[in-house]
Design a protein around this motif. Structure first.
Motif, PDB file in Angstrom:
ATOM      1  N   VAL A 111     -18.720   7.273   3.761  1.00 55.42           N
ATOM      2  CA  VAL A 111     -17.202   7.228   3.904  1.00 55.42           C
ATOM      3  C   VAL A 111     -16.603   6.858   2.728  1.00 55.42           C
ATOM      4  CG1 VAL A 111     -15.137   5.999   5.064  1.00 55.42           C
ATOM      5  CG2 VAL A 111     -17.789   6.106   6.359  1.00 55.42           C
ATOM      6  N   VAL A 112     -15.577   7.592   2.506  1.00 55.69           N
ATOM      7  CA  VAL A 112     -14.508   7.491   0.893  1.00 55.69           C
ATOM      8  C   VAL A 112     -13.860   6.326   1.549  1.00 55.69           C
ATOM      9  CG1 VAL A 112     -13.582   8.819  -0.610  1.00 55.69           C
ATOM     10  CG2 VAL A 112     -15.847  10.241   0.418  1.00 55.69           C
ATOM     11  N   LEU A 113     -13.824   6.058   0.916  1.00 57.61           N
ATOM     12  CA  LEU A 113     -12.160   4.510   0.711  1.00 57.61           C
ATOM     13  C   LEU A 113     -11.616   4.666  -0.450  1.00 57.61           C
ATOM     14  CD1 LEU A 113     -14.558   1.522   2.294  1.00 57.61           C
ATOM     15  CD2 LEU A 113     -13.516   3.165   3.435  1.00 57.61           C
ATOM     16  N   PHE A 114     -10.416   3.734  -0.587  1.00 57.51           N
ATOM     17  CA  PHE A 114      -9.906   4.145  -1.338  1.00 57.51           C
ATOM     18  C   PHE A 114      -8.946   2.541  -1.930  1.00 57.51           C
ATOM     19  CE2 PHE A 114      -8.630   8.825  -2.202  1.00 57.51           C
ATOM     20  CZ  PHE A 114      -8.939   9.048  -1.488  1.00 57.51           C
ATOM     21  N   GLN A 115      -9.598   1.564  -3.340  1.00 55.24           N
ATOM     22  CA  GLN A 115      -9.599   0.384  -3.175  1.00 55.24           C
ATOM     23  C   GLN A 115      -8.393   0.287  -4.897  1.00 55.24           C
ATOM     24  OE1 GLN A 115     -13.054  -1.421  -4.656  1.00 55.24           O
ATOM     25  NE2 GLN A 115     -13.038  -0.193  -6.323  1.00 55.24           N
ATOM     26  N   PRO A 116      -7.131  -0.416  -4.232  1.00 59.94           N
ATOM     27  CA  PRO A 116      -8.002  -1.391  -3.154  1.00 59.94           C
ATOM     28  C   PRO A 116      -6.771  -1.125  -2.314  1.00 59.94           C
ATOM     29  CG  PRO A 116      -4.928  -1.029  -4.443  1.00 59.94           C
ATOM     30  CD  PRO A 116      -6.669   0.276  -4.591  1.00 59.94           C
ATOM     31  N   MET A 117      -7.954  -0.923  -1.301  1.00 58.21           N
ATOM     32  CA  MET A 117      -7.816  -0.863   0.679  1.00 58.21           C
ATOM     33  C   MET A 117      -7.259  -2.200   1.648  1.00 58.21           C
ATOM     34  SD  MET A 117     -11.743  -0.670   0.640  1.00 58.21           S
ATOM     35  CE  MET A 117     -12.945  -1.564  -0.002  1.00 58.21           C
ATOM     36  N   TYR A 118      -6.598  -2.277   2.584  1.00 56.70           N
ATOM     37  CA  TYR A 118      -6.412  -2.843   3.506  1.00 56.70           C
ATOM     38  C   TYR A 118      -7.751  -3.697   3.397  1.00 56.70           C
ATOM     39  CZ  TYR A 118      -4.119  -4.642   7.870  1.00 56.70           C
ATOM     40  OH  TYR A 118      -4.166  -5.654   8.618  1.00 56.70           O
ATOM     41  N   ASP A 119      -7.536  -4.770   3.809  1.00 58.31           N
ATOM     42  CA  ASP A 119      -9.128  -5.665   4.089  1.00 58.31           C
ATOM     43  C   ASP A 119     -10.181  -5.351   5.019  1.00 58.31           C
ATOM     44  OD1 ASP A 119      -7.786  -7.063   5.333  1.00 58.31           O
ATOM     45  OD2 ASP A 119      -8.376  -9.551   4.691  1.00 58.31           O
TER      46      ASP A 119
END
Ligand code: PMP
Ligand code: GLN
Length: 385
Positions: A111-119
């Motif tokens: 899964v590709v996540l973009f950080q900063p991300m909702y915790d």
């Protein structure tokens, strides 16, 4: 006990709100407005409790709410949704996110996540068996480019979890960045789980573009909204989900065993609220924009470095010019010694965090913002010494 949950700390939002209560601080940490929310919407919810149906509503949501969601998104975002086959109501965006990840992922899927991300994102992805691949965004522009996506996507990418407008950065991604991401989703046959809870909280004349409306994305996007943000009623936890029938059918299977349904009075009130005149929604934006501008001007007046905010309840300051390099220590000192609670943005990163950015919630009455600015004056003065 499950190691993932036994090893993670309590969410930063709760930690800072508890500290704010204990110390009597002005709480600009956790994102909730001072505004009590529109009275007519709250009255609808009250009437529905007193005179309405209080037994289990239909699993997919009250029919009138599902129709109102489709009509609302047609009007505001040009989407064409079938309320019976493409819309579902959940108990907050959080349930929708958890359910979508449970319904979409198989163990080992990336899964590709973009950080900063909702915790909540990373623990939910991991508990659903997913393997996170990060795109790291940095201030001041928080942009990503083709090389960033190429490094994160692979043949094992099942989904991308994308938040726009982005909490905590306060950025609103436009068509060009969305099209770039859409191209990667299509190329890798990935599903886009789009957290669009801040869709109505955009400023400076911007409009929200839903990922669902992009070429190639209609069949592969799960759009998630939150009535809590649309009506300044964050405790309500009514989530709005839109996706193509093949996706929503499986999302509904996760929903049926997570919460099954959502309080019917809140659903009735949200159905009423979504049909309100445009002036309610434009008023929400202009009121929050005014608060953003007031708080920004105050922070500038104290000599603090404010990063621009084009959406959400939040703006950030860069604490590096103050000689600070540890946002967590800075926030602790700020709440304990200066009486203002904020959120250290490093809490939104899993790896290689940015540690010099601090988030404030400006969705507050003038008096609350002014009280915080008064207290921060002492902090800015102390730092200058
Ligand atoms: N996603 C984001 C990006 C949020 O900021 C929030 C809440 N602030 C949520 C999800 C959770 O929404 P809800 O309260 O409807 O569960
Ligand atoms: N989304 C809110 C924020 O970013 C907090 C929600 C929560 O407390 N879990 O501040």
């Amino acid at each position: 006990m499950n190691r993932l949950f036994s090893d993670i700390p309590t969410t930063v939002f709760e930690v800072m709100s508890v500290l704010a209560r204990e110390t009597g601080a002005v709480n600009l940490g956790q994102g909730f407005p001072d505004d009590p929310g529109p009275e007519d919407v709250r009255r609808k919810a009250a009437e529905a409790v007193v005179s309405g149906w209080n037994q289990y509503p239909p699993m997919m949501g009250l029919p009138e709410l599902r129709s109102a969601i489709a009509a609302h998104y047609a009007h505001w975002q040009g989407l064409d949704l079938d309320p019976e086959r493409e819309v579902m109501v959940t108990s907050g965006a959080t349930e929708a996110l958890a359910g979508a990840l449970m319904a979409i992922l198989e163990p080992g899927d990336e899964v590709v996540l973009f950080q900063p991300m909702y915790d909540a994102y990373l623990p939910l992805v991991q508990r659903a068996g997913g393997v996170a691949k990060f795109v790291t965004l940095k201030p001041p522009h928080w942009h990503f480019d083709e090389a960033d996506l190429a490094a994160a996507f692979s043949a094992r990418t099942k989904a991308v979890l994308f938040n726009n407008p982005l909490n905590p950065a306060g950025i609103v991604y436009g068509r060009e960045q969305l099209e770039l991401l859409a191209r990667f989703c299509v190329k890798h046959d990935a599903i886009a789980i789009c957290d669009e809870v801040w869709e109505h909280v955009v400023f400076d004349g911007l409009s929200h573009i839903s990922m669902l409306s992009l070429p190639g994305m209609r069949e592969r996007t799960v759009k998630i909204g939150s009535a809590g943000k649309i009506f300044s009623l964050t405790g309500w936890k009514v989530g709005l989900v839109a996706a193509a029938p093949d996706l929503i059918r499986v999302l509904a299977k996760a929903h049926q065993f997570l919460t099954f349904t959502t309080p019917p009075n809140l659903q009735a009130a949200v159905a009423y609220g979504l049909a309100k005149d445009d002036s309610y929604f434009t008023g929400l934006r202009s009121g929050l924009q005014r608060s953003r501008d007031r708080f920004t001007a105050g922070l500038h007046g104290l000599g603090l470095a404010v990063l621009p905010s084009a959406g959400t309840y939040f703006l950030n300051i860069d604490i590096a010019p103050l000689g600070e390099s540890d946002d967590v220590a800075f926030c602790r000192r700020m709440v304990q010694s200066h009486g203002v609670a904020a959120i250290p943005v490093s809490a939104f990163y899993a790896v290689d965090p940015v540690t010099t950015v601090v988030r404030f919630c400006f969705a507050k009455r003038d008096a609350t913002l002014d009280a915080a600015l008064g207290r921060l004056a002492a902090l800015a003065g102390a730092e200058a010494l």
